[in-house]
Design an enzyme around this catalytic site. Sequence first.
Site, PDB file in Angstrom:
ATOM      1  N   LEU A   1     -18.618 -11.698  -9.390  1.00  0.00           N
ATOM      2  CA  LEU A   1     -19.624 -12.757  -9.486  1.00  0.00           C
ATOM      3  C   LEU A   1     -18.992 -14.061  -9.976  1.00  0.00           C
ATOM      4  O   LEU A   1     -19.706 -14.979 -10.329  1.00  0.00           O
ATOM      5  CB  LEU A   1     -20.749 -12.337 -10.447  1.00  0.00           C
ATOM      6  CG  LEU A   1     -21.776 -11.339  -9.934  1.00  0.00           C
ATOM      7  CD1 LEU A   1     -22.855 -11.096 -10.987  1.00  0.00           C
ATOM      8  CD2 LEU A   1     -22.434 -11.819  -8.653  1.00  0.00           C
TER       9      LEU A   1
ATOM     10  N   GLY B   1     -10.021 -15.283  -0.730  1.00  0.00           N
ATOM     11  CA  GLY B   1      -8.935 -15.141   0.249  1.00  0.00           C
ATOM     12  C   GLY B   1      -8.154 -13.863   0.019  1.00  0.00           C
ATOM     13  O   GLY B   1      -8.711 -12.858  -0.409  1.00  0.00           O
TER      14      GLY B   1
ATOM     15  N   CYS C   1      -6.669  -9.231   2.605  1.00  0.00           N
ATOM     16  CA  CYS C   1      -7.662  -8.268   3.110  1.00  0.00           C
ATOM     17  C   CYS C   1      -9.004  -8.879   3.477  1.00  0.00           C
ATOM     18  O   CYS C   1      -9.498  -8.651   4.584  1.00  0.00           O
ATOM     19  CB  CYS C   1      -7.892  -7.166   2.078  1.00  0.00           C
ATOM     20  SG  CYS C   1      -6.473  -6.112   1.856  1.00  0.00           S
TER      21      CYS C   1
ATOM     22  N   VAL D   1       0.841  -1.206   0.000  1.00  0.00           N
ATOM     23  CA  VAL D   1       0.000   0.000   0.000  1.00  0.00           C
ATOM     24  C   VAL D   1       0.876   1.255   0.000  1.00  0.00           C
ATOM     25  O   VAL D   1       0.676   2.174  -0.796  1.00  0.00           O
ATOM     26  CB  VAL D   1      -0.949   0.018   1.231  1.00  0.00           C
ATOM     27  CG1 VAL D   1      -1.662   1.352   1.347  1.00  0.00           C
ATOM     28  CG2 VAL D   1      -1.961  -1.114   1.140  1.00  0.00           C
TER      29      VAL D   1
ATOM     30  N   LYS E   1      15.547  -3.211   2.557  1.00  0.00           N
ATOM     31  CA  LYS E   1      14.475  -2.910   1.598  1.00  0.00           C
ATOM     32  C   LYS E   1      14.659  -1.505   1.019  1.00  0.00           C
ATOM     33  O   LYS E   1      14.532  -1.289  -0.190  1.00  0.00           O
ATOM     34  CB  LYS E   1      13.127  -3.012   2.327  1.00  0.00           C
ATOM     35  CG  LYS E   1      11.925  -2.940   1.417  1.00  0.00           C
ATOM     36  CD  LYS E   1      10.709  -2.691   2.265  1.00  0.00           C
ATOM     37  CE  LYS E   1       9.603  -3.663   1.997  1.00  0.00           C
ATOM     38  NZ  LYS E   1       8.432  -3.408   2.852  1.00  0.00           N
TER      39      LYS E   1
ATOM     40  N   LYS F   1      -4.848 -15.208  -6.058  1.00  0.00           N
ATOM     41  CA  LYS F   1      -5.533 -14.910  -7.322  1.00  0.00           C
ATOM     42  C   LYS F   1      -4.432 -14.749  -8.373  1.00  0.00           C
ATOM     43  O   LYS F   1      -3.236 -14.724  -8.016  1.00  0.00           O
ATOM     44  CB  LYS F   1      -6.390 -13.643  -7.223  1.00  0.00           C
ATOM     45  CG  LYS F   1      -5.579 -12.378  -6.946  1.00  0.00           C
ATOM     46  CD  LYS F   1      -6.462 -11.148  -6.947  1.00  0.00           C
ATOM     47  CE  LYS F   1      -5.604  -9.896  -6.784  1.00  0.00           C
ATOM     48  NZ  LYS F   1      -6.365  -8.666  -6.780  1.00  0.00           N
TER      49      LYS F   1
ATOM     50  N   GLY G   1     -15.510 -19.628  -7.332  1.00  0.00           N
ATOM     51  CA  GLY G   1     -14.140 -20.135  -7.277  1.00  0.00           C
ATOM     52  C   GLY G   1     -13.978 -21.115  -6.144  1.00  0.00           C
ATOM     53  O   GLY G   1     -14.970 -21.636  -5.603  1.00  0.00           O
TER      54      GLY G   1
HETATM   55  C1  UDX Z   1      -9.327  -6.616  -2.025  1.00  0.00           C
HETATM   56  C2  UDX Z   1     -10.294  -5.493  -2.448  1.00  0.00           C
HETATM   57  O1  UDX Z   1     -10.829  -5.775  -3.757  1.00  0.00           O
HETATM   58  C3  UDX Z   1      -9.605  -4.155  -2.414  1.00  0.00           C
HETATM   59  O2  UDX Z   1     -10.527  -3.128  -2.751  1.00  0.00           O
HETATM   60  C4  UDX Z   1      -9.079  -3.962  -0.981  1.00  0.00           C
HETATM   61  O3  UDX Z   1      -8.567  -2.709  -0.735  1.00  0.00           O
HETATM   62  C5  UDX Z   1      -8.093  -5.068  -0.646  1.00  0.00           C
HETATM   63  O4  UDX Z   1      -8.776  -6.323  -0.755  1.00  0.00           O
HETATM   64  P1  UDX Z   1      -7.392  -8.039  -3.160  1.00  0.00           P
HETATM   65  O5  UDX Z   1      -7.228  -8.724  -1.845  1.00  0.00           O
HETATM   66  O6  UDX Z   1      -6.177  -7.601  -3.900  1.00  0.00           O
HETATM   67  O7  UDX Z   1      -8.316  -6.732  -3.012  1.00  0.00           O
HETATM   68  O8  UDX Z   1      -8.170  -9.082  -4.083  1.00  0.00           O
HETATM   69  P2  UDX Z   1      -9.496  -9.148  -4.947  1.00  0.00           P
HETATM   70  O9  UDX Z   1      -9.195  -8.958  -6.371  1.00  0.00           O
HETATM   71  O10 UDX Z   1     -10.554  -8.309  -4.371  1.00  0.00           O
HETATM   72  O11 UDX Z   1      -9.863 -10.718  -4.719  1.00  0.00           O
HETATM   73  C6  UDX Z   1     -10.081 -11.242  -3.416  1.00  0.00           C
HETATM   74  C7  UDX Z   1     -10.410 -12.710  -3.477  1.00  0.00           C
HETATM   75  O12 UDX Z   1     -11.680 -12.910  -4.098  1.00  0.00           O
HETATM   76  C8  UDX Z   1      -9.424 -13.553  -4.279  1.00  0.00           C
HETATM   77  O13 UDX Z   1      -9.211 -14.784  -3.638  1.00  0.00           O
HETATM   78  C9  UDX Z   1     -10.127 -13.728  -5.609  1.00  0.00           C
HETATM   79  O14 UDX Z   1      -9.722 -14.876  -6.304  1.00  0.00           O
HETATM   80  C10 UDX Z   1     -11.566 -13.847  -5.165  1.00  0.00           C
HETATM   81  N1  UDX Z   1     -12.538 -13.492  -6.212  1.00  0.00           N
HETATM   82  C11 UDX Z   1     -12.622 -12.215  -6.684  1.00  0.00           C
HETATM   83  C12 UDX Z   1     -13.402 -14.469  -6.691  1.00  0.00           C
HETATM   84  O15 UDX Z   1     -13.353 -15.640  -6.271  1.00  0.00           O
HETATM   85  N2  UDX Z   1     -14.311 -14.125  -7.644  1.00  0.00           N
HETATM   86  C13 UDX Z   1     -14.434 -12.855  -8.132  1.00  0.00           C
HETATM   87  O16 UDX Z   1     -15.326 -12.634  -8.987  1.00  0.00           O
HETATM   88  C14 UDX Z   1     -13.559 -11.877  -7.643  1.00  0.00           C
END
Ligand code: UDX
Length: 431
Positions: free
Chosen positions: A246, A253, A256, A12, A36, A317, A249
């Site tokens: 939508l 996870g 966040c 971040v 770092k 992801k 999966g």
């Molecule tokens: C998330 C939020 O989207 C972001 O706004 C916040 O500030 C931090 O957390 P991130 O953790 O990077 O971001 O991942 P994100 O792309 O949101 O995906 C989260 C999880 O949901 C992943 O495991 C992803 O595979 C899963 N996912 C996402 C699905 O299974 N299906 C989807 O349609 C979208």
Amino acid sequence: MASIAIIGTGYVGLTTGACFSHLGHDVICADVDAEKIARLQAGEVPIVEKGLDRLVDEGIRSGKLRFVVGAANASKECEFHYLCVPTPQGADGAADLSYLEAAAAEIASVLPNKSVVVNKSTVPVGSTRVVARVLGRSDVAVVSNPEFLREGTAVSDFLQPDRVVIGSRDQEAAIRVAALYSRIAAPIMVTDPVSAETIKYASNAFLASKLSFVNAIATLCEKVGADVNDVVLGMGYDTRIGREFLRPGPGWGGSCFPKDTKALARIAEDAGYDFHFLDEVLRVNQDQFDRTAQKLIDSVDPALSGSHVAVLGLTFKAGTDDLRDSPSIEVLKRVVAAGIPVTAYDPAVLPRENRLAEMYPELKIELASDPYAAADGAASLAILTEWDEFAWLDFDKLAEVMRGRNIVDARNLLDPTIPRRRGFTYRGVGR
Ligand code: UDX
């Protein structure tokens, strides 16, 4: 243009610093980790984040992005101070604020008069007050400005956000923070700090709820014989529902969603409200890990006992190398516990790295350097992360090297007709 100190150069902080310097501000990023900082000073970006290395390089060249060891060294020269330190989940489920408090304590005495300290870390409701108390400076405003950055697309999420949220009781400080974003075309919303902090948690918990809902619908589709891909397409046309988030999966996870959903449930509990809806959202996600793991376990033909499952994808992801709270790892813990050997390939987790073993020492799996090496001798093959390259597998080659013929596609990445044409049995999610 403003001078901005970024305290904490994790994903971040580094994204925020590099993007602010790209917008023309003078940015100094600080971290406690001297190694770092030395790497960053040499332009080496320690995380996989699309476009970030280019912005860091641009900032170093223009002199608008500098890196120093120690928060005080950055803050003594700046007008704005972004706290971007980790707020991990403590043993009791509540967020651990010790890094945030330590950072605030370190900069308190060096802050120039009338500075603005900004909380960017995801912090429990009420933390703005905690920071103000630790600072003990009546001339310094403390503002909440939560981040909504997704890993892998953090730079574009910062530069083209859906909204910028600023939480402040001090109108003048809010206007000064809003001005930092003047070159960004997005709605800027100013509210009080508690509401800003709640917006962050509520947004993540809502998205996690949407995913648990979709995964539950996928399970229902399997039971009634519907195709979840068509179901979510049909739902997504309704603008009140929207098309995004939508995709069913193996469960959701990342660093966040699990942390923030649990933290919000805890915040509610502490405030005297039993937000049991969120407990169910979390439980459905555990069910989804269980169901996916069972599909992998069932994919091993008992006649091929001793043979392994080839797993494609370990990160939480695609587009990131992050293994924290990865659904793939959650699923594999269950598969390995059932006594099934696993060989995995992930383009961002190479066998020569020791990362997986360091993070999950109890998870005994082999790592391979490509999908076909992972599949060599396998009873079945499972896709757990949606890396684009897995959509283009050569099934003739897989048929040659694999012992079994089962495919589990936990991300619905494949067109099922392609493996089926080569004699494979295909199992997706909700179809
Ligand atoms: C998330 C939020 O989207 C972001 O706004 C916040 O500030 C931090 O957390 P991130 O953790 O990077 O971001 O991942 P994100 O792309 O949101 O995906 C989260 C999880 O949901 C992943 O495991 C992803 O595979 C899963 N996912 C996402 C699905 O299974 N299906 C989807 O349609 C979208």
